[in-house]
Design an enzyme around this catalytic site. Structure first.
Site, mmCIF file in Angstrom:
data_model
loop_
_atom_site.group_PDB
_atom_site.id
_atom_site.type_symbol
_atom_site.label_atom_id
_atom_site.label_comp_id
_atom_site.label_asym_id
_atom_site.label_seq_id
_atom_site.Cartn_x
_atom_site.Cartn_y
_atom_site.Cartn_z
ATOM 1 N N CYS A 1 -7.762 4.598 -2.349
ATOM 2 C CA CYS A 1 -6.780 5.179 -1.433
ATOM 3 C C CYS A 1 -6.494 4.145 -0.361
ATOM 4 O O CYS A 1 -6.454 2.955 -0.642
ATOM 5 C CB CYS A 1 -7.279 6.502 -0.851
ATOM 6 S SG CYS A 1 -8.845 6.371 0.038
ATOM 7 N N ARG B 1 3.959 4.935 -0.473
ATOM 8 C CA ARG B 1 3.070 3.808 -0.176
ATOM 9 C C ARG B 1 2.694 3.080 -1.464
ATOM 10 O O ARG B 1 2.662 1.850 -1.516
ATOM 11 C CB ARG B 1 1.814 4.297 0.546
ATOM 12 C CG ARG B 1 2.057 4.702 1.984
ATOM 13 C CD ARG B 1 0.842 5.383 2.591
ATOM 14 N NE ARG B 1 -0.291 4.480 2.713
ATOM 15 C CZ ARG B 1 -1.518 4.862 3.078
ATOM 16 N NH1 ARG B 1 -1.761 6.139 3.330
ATOM 17 N NH2 ARG B 1 -2.493 3.968 3.181
#
Length: 284
Positions: A242, A183
């Site tokens: 995050c 990611r």
């Protein structure tokens, strides 16, 4: 069999919790949360089986309802009212766990702490460790008598998008991203639709899974090595980020375990940054 000492001062063992379940000032909190891609329903799982006496903390409900961003921190008054209704006061000893072992419980732990609770801990190994030891669970919803929680937000613990921009521009603070390497690199799609892939220019990547082993916080040596490998100077200021401000706290917990920090948490995290076309994104 001698129990291994948890890596963090904020972790309580299942044996400790079992011994203290009946304490008058103890509140057990199920802080489970899952991404939609995990196909798990935290509230339904809580209703089916939870540690005796545990109340459910819904991070999507005890949140800022004025924003489209997920589970952003609420104001102090709203937080105090919500957790007071759950039967929690800031003077209680609070033990938070989740159904993954160590995933969302640190976020709930951090939230209680930054709103003024002092004695907040995380159950080492979470519900998986508790049930693996065949300790008791119960079904249904726990209703505790309402309490007064005097909430006051420590704003210094929270990073806003402007803080992140400043940190990236002047290099004064390191941005450490807890998402997976795929990611971060922009090679994996984001679990939330509509978000760009990639990362903030200048951010460092340390997937939170690198410091979690079998649902528990890894050893201090492992944590220190993981931060070093990621190129993080743990003696300098750090903001952790995050996907939506949950696993960023796992990194902050790890830093605290090795005597570093405190790290600030970017509450909006990638859901905010990746969703704003005016903010720069890079891919590896």
């Amino acid at each position: 069999m001698t129990e291994a000492t948890p890596a963090s001062r904020w972790l309580k063992s299942t044996a400790w919790l079992a011994d203290h379940l009946g304490d008058a000032n103890l509140v057990v909190v199920d802080g489970s949360y899952y991404l939609t891609t995990q196909n798990r329903d935290a509230k339904a799982e809580y209703a089916k089986a939870h540690i005796p006496g545990a109340v459910f903390f819904d991070i999507n409900a005890i949140a800022d309802t004025e924003t489209d961003l997920p589970h952003m921190l609420p104001g102090a008054d709203a937080f105090g009212k919500a957790v007071g209704t759950l039967g929690i006061a800031e003077t209680d000893t609070i033990v938070v766990y989740d159904g993954s072992g160590l995933y969302s419980a640190p976020r709930v732990w951090w939230t209680f702490r930054i709103f003024g609770a002092k004695n907040v801990f995380i159950l080492d190994g979470g519900l998986p460790a508790w049930t693996a030891e065949k300790r008791p669970t119960e079904a249904g919803e726990v209703k505790r008598a309402s309490r007064t929680f005097k909430a006051q937000l420590d704003t210094g613990a929270v990073a806003m998008v402007t803080d992140v921009q400043l940190a990236l521009n002047d290099g004064s603070t390191q941005l450490v991203d807890a998402r997976s390497a795929g990611r971060f690199a922009g090679k994996e799609a984001e679990p939330r639709k509509g978000l760009r892939s990639g990362h903030m220019p200048g951010a460092l990547n340390l997937p939170f899974t690198e410091i979690v082993e079998n649902g528990r916080l890894a050893s201090r040596d492992t944590i220190a090595a993981a931060f070093a490998k990621a190129g993080v100077d743990t003696d300098k200021p750090i903001i952790t980020t995050c996907g939506s401000g949950v696993t960023a706290v796992v990194l902050a917990l790890g830093l605290d375990a090795i005597g570093k920090g405190p790290a600030r948490i970017y509450d909006g995290s990638w859901t905010e940054w990746g969703g704003r076309p005016d903010l720069p994104v890079v891919k590896d």
